[in-house]
Design a protein around this motif. Structure first.
Motif, PDB file in Angstrom:
ATOM      1  N   UNK A  53       0.833  -1.209   0.000  1.00 47.69           N
ATOM      2  CA  UNK A  53       0.000   0.000   0.000  1.00 47.69           C
ATOM      3  C   UNK A  53       0.867   1.258   0.000  1.00 47.69           C
ATOM      4  N   UNK A  54       1.922   1.258   0.855  1.00 44.53           N
ATOM      5  CA  UNK A  54       2.823   2.420   0.898  1.00 44.53           C
ATOM      6  C   UNK A  54       3.513   2.640  -0.438  1.00 44.53           C
ATOM      7  N   UNK A  55       3.954   1.552  -1.079  1.00 42.56           N
ATOM      8  CA  UNK A  55       4.619   1.673  -2.375  1.00 42.56           C
ATOM      9  C   UNK A  55       3.684   2.261  -3.413  1.00 42.56           C
ATOM     10  N   UNK A  56       2.437   1.802  -3.418  1.00 44.92           N
ATOM     11  CA  UNK A  56       1.469   2.333  -4.368  1.00 44.92           C
ATOM     12  C   UNK A  56       1.146   3.798  -4.087  1.00 44.92           C
ATOM     13  N   UNK A  57       1.004   4.127  -2.797  1.00 44.96           N
ATOM     14  CA  UNK A  57       0.739   5.523  -2.444  1.00 44.96           C
ATOM     15  C   UNK A  57       1.897   6.415  -2.860  1.00 44.96           C
ATOM     16  N   UNK A  58       3.111   5.928  -2.656  1.00 45.72           N
ATOM     17  CA  UNK A  58       4.281   6.705  -3.027  1.00 45.72           C
ATOM     18  C   UNK A  58       4.376   6.855  -4.550  1.00 45.72           C
TER      19      UNK A  58
END
Length: 148
Positions: A95-100
């Motif tokens: 999720x963090x990777x996608x948000x970033x």
């Protein structure tokens, strides 16, 4: 308490009411009472048993509460808890990777780079190539001969 919390409690309470007795009895009565008492009184969520919970339009906090209930009450042993925690950590990392990757700041940074690259290309001048006529060709050959 926020409306979102109250909606989530109502959804969790409804899901707990639909569970088999074997799973429902693992949840302490105090926790069940919390969901019953804090739910939004006039909200009756429609949970379809034929559709997975992921595909139903549930509140995000509902999913989080169900994950906590799973971790605390439904996981049978420590290995199962560890596997579940690893899965949650992997989901959070993804999720963090996608948000970033898709954050507004990064989208604008890439756009600014494109604008800068376009501006750099605009400064390059294109020289026109003139085709030499017959007279210019003869003069050029004479000059080359005289230079030798």
């Amino acid at each position: 308490m926020s409306i979102e919390d109250m909606l989530s409690y109502a959804e969790v309470d409804e899901i707990l009411n639909l569970l088999d007795y074997e799973y429902a009895k693992k949840i302490p009565e105090k926790v069940r009472d919390l969901f019953r008492n804090e739910r939004m009184p006039d909200y009756a969520p429609k949970i379809d048993l034929d559709i997975s919970l992921e595909q139903q339009n549930l509140q995000r906090k509902t999913t989080i509460l169900l994950a906590v209930l799973n971790l605390n009450y439904w996981c049978q042993n420590e290995n199962e808890k560890q596997d579940f925690l690893i899965e949650l950590a992997d989901n959070e990392k993804e999720k963090r990777e996608l948000e970033e990757k898709y954050s507004l700041n990064n989208l604008f940074k890439n756009r600014n780079k494109d604008v800068i690259n376009n501006n750099q290309e605009e400064h390059i001048e294109i020289t026109k190539y003139k085709k030499q006529n017959f007279l210019q060709k003869i003069l050029k050959k004479i000059r080359n001969l005289l230079k030798k």
